[in-house]
Motif scaffolding. Structure first.
Motif, PDB file in Angstrom:
ATOM      1  N   SER A 286      21.340 -32.570  28.251  1.00 53.37           N
ATOM      2  CA  SER A 286      21.235 -33.076  29.625  1.00 53.37           C
ATOM      3  C   SER A 286      21.406 -34.592  29.656  1.00 53.37           C
ATOM      4  O   SER A 286      21.998 -35.132  30.591  1.00 53.37           O
ATOM      5  N   SER A 287      20.903 -35.287  28.625  1.00 50.47           N
ATOM      6  CA  SER A 287      21.109 -36.738  28.547  1.00 50.47           C
ATOM      7  C   SER A 287      22.582 -37.074  28.364  1.00 50.47           C
ATOM      8  O   SER A 287      23.090 -38.023  28.953  1.00 50.47           O
TER       9      SER A 287
ATOM     10  N   MET B 206      24.275 -36.790  31.659  1.00 51.27           N
ATOM     11  CA  MET B 206      23.922 -37.910  32.526  1.00 51.27           C
ATOM     12  C   MET B 206      24.727 -39.154  32.150  1.00 51.27           C
ATOM     13  O   MET B 206      25.302 -39.816  33.009  1.00 51.27           O
ATOM     14  N   TRP B 207      24.804 -39.479  30.843  1.00 52.70           N
ATOM     15  CA  TRP B 207      25.531 -40.669  30.414  1.00 52.70           C
ATOM     16  C   TRP B 207      27.035 -40.520  30.617  1.00 52.70           C
ATOM     17  O   TRP B 207      27.722 -41.508  30.911  1.00 52.70           O
TER      18      TRP B 207
ATOM     19  N   ASN C  19      16.207 -32.648  24.774  1.00 46.34           N
ATOM     20  CA  ASN C  19      17.057 -32.575  25.964  1.00 46.34           C
ATOM     21  C   ASN C  19      18.304 -33.437  25.789  1.00 46.34           C
ATOM     22  O   ASN C  19      18.734 -34.128  26.694  1.00 46.34           O
ATOM     23  N   TYR C  20      18.873 -33.410  24.587  1.00 46.76           N
ATOM     24  CA  TYR C  20      20.038 -34.227  24.288  1.00 46.76           C
ATOM     25  C   TYR C  20      21.230 -33.852  25.176  1.00 46.76           C
ATOM     26  O   TYR C  20      21.943 -34.724  25.654  1.00 46.76           O
TER      27      TYR C  20
END
Length: 67
Positions: free
Chosen positions: A25-26, A29-30, A22-23
């Protein structure tokens, strides 16, 4: 900029699907944290510290540490 967007939309999305990661979506988020103000980031940090402290430190609610 165009290469970056193309890379993210194709290579990273494909890699996530193949690896079950899930890179992407991460990453979104960041990237959202980059838009926050300093006070908002401090507020988030305090909230996360309180959550961590309550879970990991059994004496935390008893001694009533405030931030």
């Amino acid at each position: 900029m165009i290469f970056r967007n193309l890379f993210i939309k194709t290579v990273v999305s494909l890699g996530d699907k193949i690896l079950g990661a899930n890179y992407l979506s991460s990453l979104h988020m960041w990237n959202k944290y980059d838009t926050f103000s300093e006070s908002k980031l401090e507020e988030i940090q305090d909230e996360n510290l309180k959550k961590f402290s309550i879970i990991r430190l059994p004496m935390f609610p008893i001694i009533k540490i405030t931030f």
